[in-house]
Design a protein around this motif. Structure first.
Motif, PDB file in Angstrom:
ATOM      1  N   LEU A 412       0.831  -1.206   0.000  1.00 11.87           N
ATOM      2  CA  LEU A 412       0.000   0.000   0.000  1.00 11.87           C
ATOM      3  C   LEU A 412       0.865   1.256   0.000  1.00 11.87           C
ATOM      4  N   GLN A 413       1.926   1.239   0.800  1.00 11.49           N
ATOM      5  CA  GLN A 413       2.802   2.418   0.869  1.00 11.49           C
ATOM      6  C   GLN A 413       3.522   2.642  -0.461  1.00 11.49           C
ATOM      7  N   LEU A 414       3.904   1.563  -1.130  1.00 11.93           N
ATOM      8  CA  LEU A 414       4.544   1.717  -2.445  1.00 11.93           C
ATOM      9  C   LEU A 414       3.566   2.327  -3.442  1.00 11.93           C
ATOM     10  N   ARG A 415       2.292   1.942  -3.362  1.00 12.84           N
ATOM     11  CA  ARG A 415       1.286   2.538  -4.254  1.00 12.84           C
ATOM     12  C   ARG A 415       1.110   4.026  -3.976  1.00 12.84           C
ATOM     13  N   LEU A 416       1.352   4.421  -2.727  1.00  9.93           N
ATOM     14  CA  LEU A 416       1.240   5.834  -2.351  1.00  9.93           C
ATOM     15  C   LEU A 416       2.529   6.612  -2.609  1.00  9.93           C
ATOM     16  N   GLY A 417       3.577   5.917  -3.081  1.00 13.00           N
ATOM     17  CA  GLY A 417       4.849   6.581  -3.363  1.00 13.00           C
ATOM     18  C   GLY A 417       5.723   6.812  -2.145  1.00 13.00           C
ATOM     19  N   ARG A 418       5.418   6.125  -1.037  1.00 12.43           N
ATOM     20  CA  ARG A 418       6.218   6.302   0.189  1.00 12.43           C
ATOM     21  C   ARG A 418       7.388   5.314   0.188  1.00 12.43           C
ATOM     22  N   HIS A 419       8.287   5.497  -0.765  1.00 15.01           N
ATOM     23  CA  HIS A 419       9.346   4.516  -0.979  1.00 15.01           C
ATOM     24  C   HIS A 419      10.362   4.499   0.161  1.00 15.01           C
ATOM     25  N   ALA A 420      10.782   5.669   0.631  1.00 15.87           N
ATOM     26  CA  ALA A 420      11.799   5.723   1.682  1.00 15.87           C
ATOM     27  C   ALA A 420      11.273   5.134   2.994  1.00 15.87           C
ATOM     28  N   ASP A 421      10.047   5.481   3.351  1.00 13.50           N
ATOM     29  CA  ASP A 421       9.461   4.929   4.579  1.00 13.50           C
ATOM     30  C   ASP A 421       9.362   3.406   4.492  1.00 13.50           C
ATOM     31  N   ALA A 423      11.181   1.369   2.683  1.00 16.50           N
ATOM     32  CA  ALA A 423      12.518   0.775   2.749  1.00 16.50           C
ATOM     33  C   ALA A 423      13.027   0.725   4.186  1.00 16.50           C
ATOM     34  N   ASP A 424      12.811   1.794   4.936  1.00 14.36           N
ATOM     35  CA  ASP A 424      13.285   1.817   6.330  1.00 14.36           C
ATOM     36  C   ASP A 424      12.572   0.754   7.163  1.00 14.36           C
ATOM     37  N   GLU A 425      11.255   0.667   7.019  1.00 15.91           N
ATOM     38  CA  GLU A 425      10.492  -0.295   7.814  1.00 15.91           C
ATOM     39  C   GLU A 425      10.849  -1.737   7.463  1.00 15.91           C
ATOM     40  N   LEU A 426      10.944  -2.031   6.173  1.00 14.17           N
ATOM     41  CA  LEU A 426      11.234  -3.405   5.770  1.00 14.17           C
ATOM     42  C   LEU A 426      12.666  -3.799   6.111  1.00 14.17           C
ATOM     43  N   SER A 427      13.576  -2.865   6.089  1.00 17.25           N
ATOM     44  CA  SER A 427      14.955  -3.175   6.497  1.00 17.25           C
ATOM     45  C   SER A 427      14.987  -3.619   7.954  1.00 17.25           C
ATOM     46  N   ALA A 428      14.206  -2.930   8.795  1.00 18.00           N
ATOM     47  CA  ALA A 428      14.151  -3.299  10.207  1.00 18.00           C
ATOM     48  C   ALA A 428      13.502  -4.665  10.394  1.00 18.00           C
ATOM     49  N   VAL A 429      12.439  -4.936   9.637  1.00 15.58           N
ATOM     50  CA  VAL A 429      11.747  -6.217   9.763  1.00 15.58           C
ATOM     51  C   VAL A 429      12.652  -7.367   9.325  1.00 15.58           C
ATOM     52  N   LEU A 430      13.330  -7.192   8.199  1.00 18.05           N
ATOM     53  CA  LEU A 430      14.182  -8.264   7.681  1.00 18.05           C
ATOM     54  C   LEU A 430      15.422  -8.484   8.533  1.00 18.05           C
ATOM     55  N   LEU A 442       9.760  -6.818  -1.793  1.00 17.62           N
ATOM     56  CA  LEU A 442       9.185  -5.476  -1.628  1.00 17.62           C
ATOM     57  C   LEU A 442      10.256  -4.463  -1.233  1.00 17.62           C
ATOM     58  N   LEU A 443      11.197  -4.870  -0.393  1.00 11.81           N
ATOM     59  CA  LEU A 443      12.290  -3.970  -0.014  1.00 11.81           C
ATOM     60  C   LEU A 443      13.128  -3.601  -1.239  1.00 11.81           C
ATOM     61  N   MET A 444      13.404  -4.582  -2.090  1.00 13.14           N
ATOM     62  CA  MET A 444      14.173  -4.287  -3.306  1.00 13.14           C
ATOM     63  C   MET A 444      13.437  -3.287  -4.185  1.00 13.14           C
ATOM     64  N   LEU A 447      13.751   0.190  -2.525  1.00 13.56           N
ATOM     65  CA  LEU A 447      15.095   0.755  -2.669  1.00 13.56           C
ATOM     66  C   LEU A 447      15.329   1.215  -4.109  1.00 13.56           C
ATOM     67  N   GLN A 448      14.889   0.407  -5.063  1.00 18.32           N
ATOM     68  CA  GLN A 448      15.061   0.793  -6.461  1.00 18.32           C
ATOM     69  C   GLN A 448      14.313   2.086  -6.758  1.00 18.32           C
ATOM     70  N   ALA A 449      13.073   2.186  -6.244  1.00 22.87           N
ATOM     71  CA  ALA A 449      12.279   3.400  -6.484  1.00 22.87           C
ATOM     72  C   ALA A 449      12.871   4.620  -5.793  1.00 22.87           C
ATOM     73  N   SER A 450      13.675   4.383  -4.760  1.00 26.90           N
ATOM     74  CA  SER A 450      14.323   5.488  -4.045  1.00 26.90           C
ATOM     75  C   SER A 450      15.672   5.853  -4.652  1.00 26.90           C
TER      76      SER A 450
END
Length: 489
Positions: A412-421, A423-430, A442-444, A447-450
């Motif tokens: 959902l966040q990627l659809r909203l264009g919140r790429h940096a947020d 990436a930060d959240e998924l990095s912590a989860v992984l 999804l993290l990849m 990061l690519q979109a950022s």
């Protein structure tokens, strides 16, 4: 089991009978190796020097050099092994001394064997093992003089968010619980704690807890109330008087705003097996299998009425007779009456449904908010520490549900264009669950979109290596497809 999985323990107690009992609990087949034994604190430095030790389990009362002095000597010498103190409820003065000497936690001598196992593993992993309520009472009682009253924190030393994290740690919250309360990632909490330790000159989490009490950052009352707010809050009416359960973390229960003592972990596992099936009659045989698995208790089914009786007493309303409890007995077994009872898994289902409805209506912001609120219900590993096949099955189910929620929120966040947020959240989860391929994909994408293509490629390399080493498999099609898309971009 690899060498890295083994916890090497030094046992320090002047009673051979106690050491023998500890040896029986900390068995090699469960991942423990007894690296040595000492009958007095004076022997500890030599024992630590002679063998690799991951944890020192230290009695506080010994005839010559006691556990406090032995702990102090270890810390002054810079010795690495953390100390887990052995104590009793009436050892308040000793316990306060042990914490100030540098012990990273304590275990009560009348605790269940499962608690000792969990405590040693937690301490070996770098965590503290503290009961915030006991710590509050102890450190408050043994402030030695008016001059020792809290001096307060030097102004500007910590940021407001760091102060929130320190206050939460002082109340005994885990990193996952702090993350949920402050709506941040566990990685962010760890970063804040690291900066707090550096700024205050603290060696570890236990020292931070002592500091929080000694400087008035945490009050005894706040430590005794499980739901105490991290910041001063507007006064609200008392909660409803009914029962409330939480299983998305440690098993906990409240009646109104008062936490309930649920007893040993097997008793809690029995309660979970009933609470998570409200209105369903569960046979005694099914309960025995779900809680004890292939190793039933020696007393067989006779243990169930004992545990149920204790649970009824724990859960009953003031003035209520035990037979009127929410746990009923039928010809077929036991049944939990869920009428009027709140449980966090029900709230989780509601939020998940709300997120789906909001997404279907095109309100992606509301859907993201629902997912975030649902994820905030998790306070660590579901049913953490509870034994038995039923708890393990529910733990896996709920953990997978959390993974699905993470993925849904990220999409959902990627659809909203919140790429940096994202990436930060998924990095912590992984960092916590590195084998979740859908989240890695999804993290990849985030990061690519950022504009961080190299980092996206590195994510694939890391998870591919982990999959090969841990599971002996290659990445799945979705992750490979995402990797190709990044390389071709």
């Amino acid at each position: 089991m690899t060498a890295a999985d083994v916890v090497r323990v030094l046992l320090v107690d002047d009673q051979e009978l106690v050491r023998s009992g500890l040896r029986r609990i900390l068995r090699r087949r469960d991942g423990f190796v007894i690296a040595g034994e000492c009958g007095d604190g004076a022997e500890v430095p030599a024992a630590v020097a002679a063998a690799e030790v991951d944890v020192v389990v230290m009695d506080l009362r010994m005839k010559h050099v006691d556990g406090i002095e032995a702990t102090r000597r270890l810390r002054q010498a810079g010795a690495r092994p953390p100390v887990l103190a052995l104590t009793t409820f009436d050892d308040d003065e000793l316990l306060a001394g042990a914490l100030r000497a540098g012990a990273v936690g304590y275990i009560l001598k009348d605790s269940p064997a499962e608690d000792l196992i969990r405590a040693v593993r937690a301490v070996a992993a770098g965590d503290a093992w503290l009961d915030a309520a006991v710590t509050a009472r102890v450190l408050t009682t043994y402030r030695r003089a008016p001059a020792d009253e809290p001096a307060g924190l030097p102004p500007g030393l910590l940021t407001p968010r760091e102060l929130d994290v320190l206050r939460a740690a002082g109340r005994g919250l885990t990193n996952a619980e702090i993350a949920g309360a402050l709506v941040v990632s566990e990685l962010t909490v760890k970063s804040h704690l690291g900066r707090i330790f550096t700024k205050l000159g603290l060696r570890d989490r236990a020292a931070a807890v002592v500091y929080a009490f000694d400087h008035g950052i945490v009050s005894p009352r706040a430590a005794l109330v499980a739901d105490a707010p991290l910041r001063p809050a507007v006064t609200t009416p008392d909660p409803a008087p009914g029962l409330r359960f939480s299983v998305l973390g440690p098993m906990r229960a409240w009646r109104g705003g008062s936490p309930l003592e649920l007893g040993p972990v097997r008793q809690q596992a029995l309660l979970a097996a009933l609470v998570l099936r409200p209105g369903v009659t569960v046979s005694q045989r099914e309960l025995l299998g779900g809680v004890w698995g292939m190793e039933p208790p020696g007393t067989g089914e006779r243990v169930l009425p004992v545990y149920v009786h204790r649970l009824r007493k724990c859960l009953r309303r003031p003035g209520e007779r035990t037979p009127d409890s929410v746990i009923g007995r039928t010809r077929g077994g036991y049944r939990f009456d869920g009428d009027g009872v709140r449980i966090d898994t029900a709230r989780l289902a509601e939020l998940d449904a709300d997120a789906g409805a909001a997404e279907e209506a095109g309100d992606l912001d509301a859907a993201v908010e629902c997912c975030g609120t649902a994820l905030g219900l998790f306070q660590g590993e579901p049913l953490s520490g509870l034994p038995g096949p039923f708890a393990e099955g529910q733990r896996l189910r709920l953990t997978e549900r959390r993974g699905t929620l993470w993925a849904r929120k990220a999409r959902l966040q990627l659809r909203l264009g919140r790429h940096a947020d994202t990436a930060d959240e998924l990095s912590a989860v992984l960092a916590l669950e590195p084998l979740r391929e859908p989240l890695a994909a999804l993290l990849m994408r985030a990061l690519q979109a950022s504009g961080r293509r190299a980092e996206a490629i590195a994510v694939y390399g890391r998870i591919r290596s982990r999959l090969a080493v841990d599971l002996g498999v290659e990445p799945g099609e979705e992750l490979r497809r995402t990797h190709r898309a990044v390389l071709e971009s």
